[in-house]
Motif scaffolding. Structure first.
Motif, short mmCIF file in Angstrom:
data_model
loop_
_atom_site.label_atom_id
_atom_site.label_comp_id
_atom_site.label_asym_id
_atom_site.label_seq_id
_atom_site.Cartn_x
_atom_site.Cartn_y
_atom_site.Cartn_z
N LEU A 7 -42.73 20.07 -1.04
CA LEU A 7 -43.90 20.44 -1.85
C LEU A 7 -43.52 20.98 -3.23
O LEU A 7 -44.39 21.35 -4.01
CB LEU A 7 -44.75 21.48 -1.10
N HIS A 8 -42.23 21.07 -3.51
CA HIS A 8 -41.77 21.60 -4.79
C HIS A 8 -42.33 23.00 -5.05
O HIS A 8 -42.99 23.25 -6.05
CB HIS A 8 -42.11 20.66 -5.94
N ILE A 9 -42.08 23.87 -4.09
CA ILE A 9 -42.50 25.26 -4.20
C ILE A 9 -41.24 26.12 -4.20
O ILE A 9 -40.32 25.87 -3.40
CB ILE A 9 -43.41 25.67 -3.01
N VAL A 10 -41.16 27.11 -5.07
CA VAL A 10 -40.05 28.06 -5.00
C VAL A 10 -40.44 29.15 -4.00
O VAL A 10 -41.47 29.80 -4.16
CB VAL A 10 -39.73 28.69 -6.38
N LEU A 50 -29.18 26.04 -8.44
CA LEU A 50 -29.09 25.76 -7.00
C LEU A 50 -30.46 25.63 -6.34
O LEU A 50 -30.54 25.19 -5.19
CB LEU A 50 -28.28 26.87 -6.32
N GLU A 51 -31.51 26.03 -7.02
CA GLU A 51 -32.84 26.01 -6.43
C GLU A 51 -33.41 24.58 -6.45
O GLU A 51 -33.68 24.03 -7.51
CB GLU A 51 -33.76 26.98 -7.20
N GLU A 52 -33.57 24.02 -5.25
CA GLU A 52 -34.02 22.64 -5.12
C GLU A 52 -35.31 22.36 -5.88
O GLU A 52 -35.45 21.31 -6.51
CB GLU A 52 -34.26 22.32 -3.63
N ALA A 53 -36.24 23.29 -5.79
CA ALA A 53 -37.57 23.03 -6.36
C ALA A 53 -37.54 22.91 -7.88
O ALA A 53 -38.51 22.45 -8.48
CB ALA A 53 -38.54 24.14 -5.94
N LEU A 54 -36.43 23.31 -8.51
CA LEU A 54 -36.37 23.24 -9.97
C LEU A 54 -35.63 22.00 -10.47
O LEU A 54 -35.45 21.82 -11.67
CB LEU A 54 -35.68 24.51 -10.52
N LYS A 55 -35.22 21.16 -9.52
CA LYS A 55 -34.44 19.98 -9.92
C LYS A 55 -35.24 19.04 -10.82
O LYS A 55 -34.68 18.30 -11.61
CB LYS A 55 -33.97 19.19 -8.67
N GLU A 56 -36.56 19.07 -10.67
CA GLU A 56 -37.39 18.18 -11.49
C GLU A 56 -37.96 18.88 -12.72
O GLU A 56 -38.99 18.48 -13.24
CB GLU A 56 -38.52 17.60 -10.64
N GLY A 57 -37.30 19.95 -13.14
CA GLY A 57 -37.75 20.64 -14.34
C GLY A 57 -38.47 21.92 -14.00
O GLY A 57 -38.67 22.25 -12.83
N PRO A 58 -38.87 22.68 -15.04
CA PRO A 58 -39.52 23.97 -14.79
C PRO A 58 -40.76 23.83 -13.92
O PRO A 58 -41.54 22.88 -14.07
CB PRO A 58 -39.90 24.44 -16.20
N LEU A 59 -40.93 24.77 -13.02
CA LEU A 59 -42.10 24.77 -12.13
C LEU A 59 -43.40 24.61 -12.90
O LEU A 59 -44.30 23.91 -12.47
CB LEU A 59 -42.18 26.11 -11.38
#
Lengths: 297, 592
Positions: free
Chosen positions: B241-244, A270-279
Motif C-alpha cells: 500500500l506504500h505506507i510508511v 532503506l524504507e521500502e515505501a519511499l522507493k517510488e519517491g517522497p510519500l
C-alpha cells in the motif's frame, strides 16, 4: 593527512537568496545564539538551497525561537519533541532539507530519548544544538550539560551529577556526522552546519553558545581561552576511536570541529515505501483494490 | 431466533485464536453473520485463553449468553467454561490429556471424548495437529459441512506445503468421522443458508482498512494492547500500500512523528491505548494549535494506570474530551462495530483534513480485538484522497501568505513545505495570521491581546463546522419504545442482542447510540431524551462518563444507569434484566 571540515558545494542556482526573515531575534544582547543563526544562514547561503525546500524544526527554549528568524519553512514545536516532528516531516517528504535547532535542555534533557533513536536510525537530518549549559528561558536552572559544581538557582550548592557528553553520546548512538562548533567562530560553525546538511545521514552539531545572562561560568571568554580546531590538530574524522578520545577532552583545551564522519545508508534509503519517491508525491488510497478484502473471508 | 455458540479454550500457545476464528468462519463461510469474542490474559505462555464464535438464524451482534459446544484443550477450560454450556450442549475433550468426572458435566450436556492426540499421531509427530482433529469433531457437532473446514484449512496451510496441508486435512477428517460415529449434531445447528461468504474481521482490522481507504500514508505507533494489531496490519500491508509504518521509541515520538508527517502533507495517524494516549496529550494540543490534521485511535482498556491490560472498558471518554492544556477544537468519533469502525475512521481523516485539527477514534478492547462479520459492500473502496501537494497553491494575497488567516469558518488555506513562496512557521506558541509569535514581546500589549482572542475564536469556530458537517444521532429499534437505552461505542453490540430479546418478551426498546461524543449534537440529543418515556444509560465505566457529558451539554440527567467496570463486556442478559427492572417488569432469574 590534512582533514578539514568538508568544503560545501553549492547545490542550488547561484542566486542571492534571502534567508533572513523580517522577524528580529528577541535574545538578550550578546547571546551566543546570534552567532548560531548567522552560522545557519551562512550555511544556507553557501549551499544556495531554495528556502522553500528547507524546514527548520525546533522545540521550546530561547534557542528554539530560531526558525522565526529565517525565511524557510519552520515548525516551532513543543519542548523536547522537535526531533520526532522532524522525523515525520522527513519521512513524508525526504526531498526537503530538514534542520532541527534547539537548546541543551530541549535536546539533551527532555528530548534525549528521541535524539538517541534518531541517531541510530540515521535519518538525513541536521541537528544544531545551542548548548549553553543552563536553562535560560526559565531563568537559570541547571541543565543536563551543566558541569559538576555549577551553582544555579536549582543547585545552590553546586551540581552533583556528571554532565551529558553530547559528542561521546552521538558517537556511541551511531550518528554519522558528529561536530562541535562555537558561536564565537561563525565561519567554522557555518562550515560545520553546511557539511551536516550535505552529509547523507544524521548530523549532530553541538554548539557552545554562551548564555550571557544566567551562565557566568561557561562564557565567551571561557571558551575562547580553551577551544582549538580539530582540523588544525590533524584529527582524522574517519577514526571512531580517535573521535572518542577527542570527545573526552575537557579542561584547559577543548576541541571544536568535525569529530567523526561515516557513510552509511540512511533510514530513507532503506524504507521500502519511499522507493517510488517522497510519500507526499505518491498516490494515496486503495480505490478499487477489493482483493484486499479477500484475507477476511 | 435460534442461535448457536461454539467455544474453545486452552493455554496461551495452544492456538486457541486460530481455532476460534475457524469456528467463526464455520458460519461466515456459509453466509451467516457471526461474532467472535476472545478472552486472554497478559502472559505469553500458559495462562488461559478462550474464544467464542456465535451465529444465529437472525443476525447476532455479540458473544451472547452461554455456549452450546465447548472444545477444551485443557482441564482448566472445563472448570471455567463447562457451567456456561446450555441445555443440549456438547463438551469435546481428549481423554488422553485429562479426564472429566461425570459430576462436573452440567445436566443436559453430553460429553464427547475425541482422541485428538491419537488421531494426530497418525499423520505427524507434531502435537499441534490435535487441534485439526478437534476442529473436525466440532464441525460435525455444529452441523457444519466438512467441506467448509477443508476449505478453511486449505486456505491456512496451502502456503506451508502439500505435506502440512495433507496432515491437517487428514486429522480434521479423523476428528469429523470420530464425532459422526460417537457423537451427535446439536439441536441448535443452523440450517444450510447459501449466499456469499461474509467477511470476518476485528475492529482493529476494520480501523486499519478505513485508514487505508482514507489514504493514510504514515502511521507511527508504539506497541500497546489493544491497539497493537493496527500496527501489525499496517506493517504487513505497508509495502503493497506504500505506507510508511514507523514503530516509534515511545508514544511521545509516535504522535509527534505523525504530526510532522501530516504537516509535510500526507494523511497521518497514530494509535494507542489510554496509557499511551496519556503521553500524547501535550502533542495533541500542538496539533490543535498548529492546525495540523491528525487522526489518533484510542483503543481503551481497563484502567487506571496499567489496569487490566487485556480487558475492556470505556473509561477514557473524560480523558479524550479534556486531553491537553487550554482549549482547542477536536472531534471524537466512537464506532460500535466493524462497519462503523471502517466508516468512522475514514470520516476521521476527512474531518481532520477539512478542519485542520485532531480527530480521535475511540475504540476499546472489545471492539478492537473481537471479530465481527460484514459484507464486502460494507467496505466501499471508492475514494481517491486529494493530493494536498498538487492542489493549487493557496492565494498569497497582497501582504504575503497568511497560513493562519482569520476566516468565517476558522479554516485557513494550508500550504505544504516544499511549495514555493508560501514559507511559514507553524508554532505551538500563540501566533498571528502569519505564524509570528505573539507569546513573548507582544504578549499583553493591547493590540495583541485582541489578536490572541481572535486567533482563539478562529480555531474554536471549527467546532461549529464539524457539528454542521456531521449527522446528528438517530434512534434505532422500536418507534414507540417503553424505554430508550443510551450508550456509545461497542456496547451497541450486546445492547442490540438484548433489544431483540426484550422485543420477544413484549418490551419494545429504542437505542440512542452516540457515534460522535464530541462535538455532541446536543440539541438533537436533548430532544430525543426528553421525548423518551424512560431512559437507561449503559456504559462500560464506573461513573457514567457519557451520562455526565450529556447532562453538561443538554441539562438532561439520565436517572437509570447500568455501569460495568469489571473488565468484561456486557452480556445481553445483564441489559435485559436491567431494562425489565427499570420498566417495572422484574421476573426472577436471569437469562434471555
Amino acid at each position: 593527512m590534512s582533514v578539514a571540515a568538508p568544503v560545501p558545494k553549492p547545490v542550488g542556482p547561484s542566486l542571492k537568496v534571502v534567508y533572513k526573515s523580517s522577524t528580529k531575534p528577541t535574545w538578550c544582547p550578546g547571546c551566543g545564539d546570534y552567532g548560531v543563526v548567522a552560522g545557519v544562514e551562512r550555511a544556507l547561503q553557501t549551499l544556495q538551497v531554495p528556502p522553500h525546500e528547507v524546514v527548520i524544526v525546533s522545540g521550546i527554549g530561547c534557542s528554539s525561537n530560531l526558525p522565526h528568524f529565517l525565511s524557510t519553512y519552520g515548525f516551532h514545536s513543543i519542548h523536547g519533541r522537535a526531533i520526532p516532528v522532524a522525523e515525520g516531516i522527513k519521512l513524508a517528504n525526504h526531498r526537503l532539507h530538514v534542520i532541527v535547532t534547539g537548546g541543551d535542555g530541549d535536546g539533551y534533557g527532555i528530548g534525549l530519548g528521541h535524539l538517541i533513536h534518531a541517531m541510530r536510525r540515521n535519518l538525513d537530518i541536521t541537528y544544531v544544538v545551542m548548548n549553553n549549559e543552563i536553562y535560560g528561558l526559565t531563568t537559570g536552572q541547571a541543565s543536563p550539560t551543566s558541569v559538576m559544581g555549577h551553582k544555579t538557582k536549582s543547585t545552590p550548592q553546586g551540581v552533583i551529577e556528571e554532565p551529558v557528553n553530547p559528542v561521546a553520546l552521538a558517537l556511541s548512538a551511531g550518528a554519522t556526522y558528529v561536530a562541535r562548533g562555537f558561536s564565537g567562530d561563525v565561519k567554522l560553525l557555518s562550515d560545520l552546519v553546511a557539511g551536516g546538511i550535505q552529509h547523507k545521514g544524521f548530523a549532530l552539531v553541538d554548539v557552545f553558545s554562551p548564555c550571557v545572562t544566567y551562565n557566568h561560568l561557561n562564557t565567551f571568554d571561557f571558551f575562547r581561552q580553551r577551544v582549538y580546531r580539530l582540523d588544525s590538530a590533524q584529527h582524522d574524522p574517519t577514526d571512531l576511536q580517535k573521535a572518542y578520545q577527542k570527545a573526552h577532552e575537557w579542561g584547559t583545551k577543548i576541541p571544536i570541529g568535525l569529530f567523526y564522519r561515516a557513510e552509511k545508508p540512511t533510514y530513507e534509503d532503506l524504507e521500502e515505501a519511499l522507493k517510488e519517491g517522497p510519500l507526499v508525491h505518491q498516490k494515496a488510497g486503495i480505490r478499487g483494490r477489493t482483493e484486499i478484502l479477500d484475507e477476511f473471508v | 431466533m435460534k442461535d448457536i455458540a461454539l467455544r474453545t479454550g486452552g493455554a496461551a500457545g495452544d492456538g486457541i485464536a486460530t481455532i476460534g476464528e475457524t469456528f467463526g468462519r464455520f458460519f461466515t463461510r456459509n453466509g451467516y453473520h457471526a461474532f467472535g469474542h476472545t478472552g486472554y490474559q497478559s502472559v505469553i505462555r500458559g495462562g488461559h485463553v478462550w474464544f467464542q464464535a456465535r451465529a444465529g438464524t437472525d443476525r447476532v451482534w455479540s458473544q451472547g449468553d452461554g455456549c452450546d459446544l465447548l472444545y477444551a484443550l485443557d482441564k482448566q477450560t472445563v472448570d471455567i467454561h463447562a457451567p456456561s454450556l446450555r441445555q443440549g450442549g456438547v463438551l469435546i475433550y481428549d481423554p488422553e490429556k485429562f479426564s472429566v468426572p461425570a459430576e462436573e458435566i452440567p445436566h443436559g450436556v453430553t460429553p464427547l471424548e475425541v482422541p485428538t492426540l491419537a488421531i494426530a499421531r497418525k499423520f505427524s509427530s507434531n502435537s499441534i495437529l490435535q487441534s485439526a482433529a478437534g476442529m473436525g469433531a466440532a464441525a460435525y457437532v455444529a452441523g457444519v459441512p466438512m467441506e467448509t473446514l477443508q476449505g478453511l484449512l486449505t486456505d491456512s496451510f496451502r502456503r506451508k506445503g502439500e505435506e502440512v496441508l495433507a496432515q491437517n486435512l487428514g486429522a480434521a477428517q479423523g476428528g469429523y468421522e470420530h464425532a459422526r460415529a460417537h457423537g451427535r449434531v446439536l439441536d441448535r445447528a443452523l440450517p444450510p443458508k447459501g449466499g456469499s461468504p461474509k467477511l470476518f474481521l476485528s475492529g482493529n482490522q476494520a480501523i486499519s482498512l478505513g485508514a487505508a481507504a482514507a489514504g493514510v500514508k504514515f502511521l507511527a505507533q508504539y506497541p500497546m494492547t489493544p491497539a497493537s494489531s493496527i500496527m501489525h496490519w499496517m506493517a504487513a500491508h505497508a509495502r503493497a500500500l506504500h505506507i510508511v509504518v514507523k514503530q516509534a521509541e515511545d508514544e511521545l515520538a509516535a504522535i509527534n512523528m505523525a504530526i510532522g508527517a501530516s504537516h509535510a502533507g500526507v494523511r497521518s495517524m497514530t494509535a494507542t491505548s489510554g496509557g499511551g494516549f496519556s503521553l500524547m496529550v501535550e502533542a495533541l494540543g500542538m496539533a490543535g494549535m498548529t492546525e495540523t490534521p491528525l487522526v489518533v485511535v484510542e483503543s481503551q482498556r481497563s484502567g487506571p494506570s496499567t489496569g487490566l491490560p487485556t480487558k475492556t472498558e470505556q473509561g477514557d471518554l473524560n480523558l479524550m474530551l479534556g486531553a491537553g492544556q487550554g482549549e482547542f477544537p477536536r472531534a471524537i468519533l466512537a464506532p460500535g462495530n466493524v462497519v462503523e469502525a471502517f466508516r468512522l475512521t475514514r470520516q476521521a481523516f476527512d474531518l481532520a483534513e477539512a478542519f485542520q485539527t485532531p480527530v480521535l477514534v475511540a475504540s476499546d478492547l472489545y471492539l478492537s480485538e473481537d471479530m465481527q462479520s460484514a459484507d464486502r459492500e460494507d467496505f466501499p473502496l471508492d475514494f481517491d484522497p486529494p493530493s494536498l501537494f498538487t492542489v493549487p497553491e493557496p492565494p498569497s494575497g497582497q501582504n504575503g501568505y497568511a497560513r493562519y488567516a482569520i476566516t468565517p469558518s476558522g479554516v485557513s488555506p494550508r500550504a505544504i513545505p516544499g511549495q514555493k513562496g508560501l514559507n511559514f512557521i507553524a508554532g505551538s506558541d500563540e501566533h498571528d495570521e502569519k505564524g509570528h509569535l505573539i507569546s513573548d514581546v507582544l504578549s499583553g500589549v493591547p493590540m495583541w491581546v485582541e489578536k490572541r482572542k481572535q486567533m482563539m475564536d478562529k480555531r474554536m469556530r471549527k467546532l461549529d463546522g464539524i457539528r454542521a458537517a456531521t449527522s446528528p444521532p438517530t434512534v434505532e429499534g422500536s418507534p414507540h419504545p417503553s424505554l430508550l437505552i443510551v450508550g456509545w461505542g461497542s456496547t451497541a453490540n450486546p445492547v442490540r442482542d438484548a433489544m431483540r430479546s426484550l422485543e420477544e418478551q413484549g418490551i419494545p426498546v429504542g437505542y440512542l447510540q452516540i457515534h460522535q461524543p464530541w462535538p455532541l449534537h446536543a440539541g438533537r440529543v436533548g430532544e430525543i431524551l426528553r421525548a423518551a418515556p424512560k431512559v437507561l444509560l449503559v456504559e462500560e465505566n464506573y461513573s457514567g462518563q457519557l451520562g455526565r457529558l450529556i447532562r453538561a451539554e443538554t441539562g438532561f440527567e439520565i436517572p437509570a444507569k447500568l455501569l460495568k467496570y469489571d473488565g468484561e463486556p456486557f452480556y445481553p442478559w445483564e441489559i435485559v434484566q436491567k431494562v425489565r427492572e427499570v420498566v417495572g417488569r422484574v421476573r426472577s432469574g436471569a437469562g434471555s
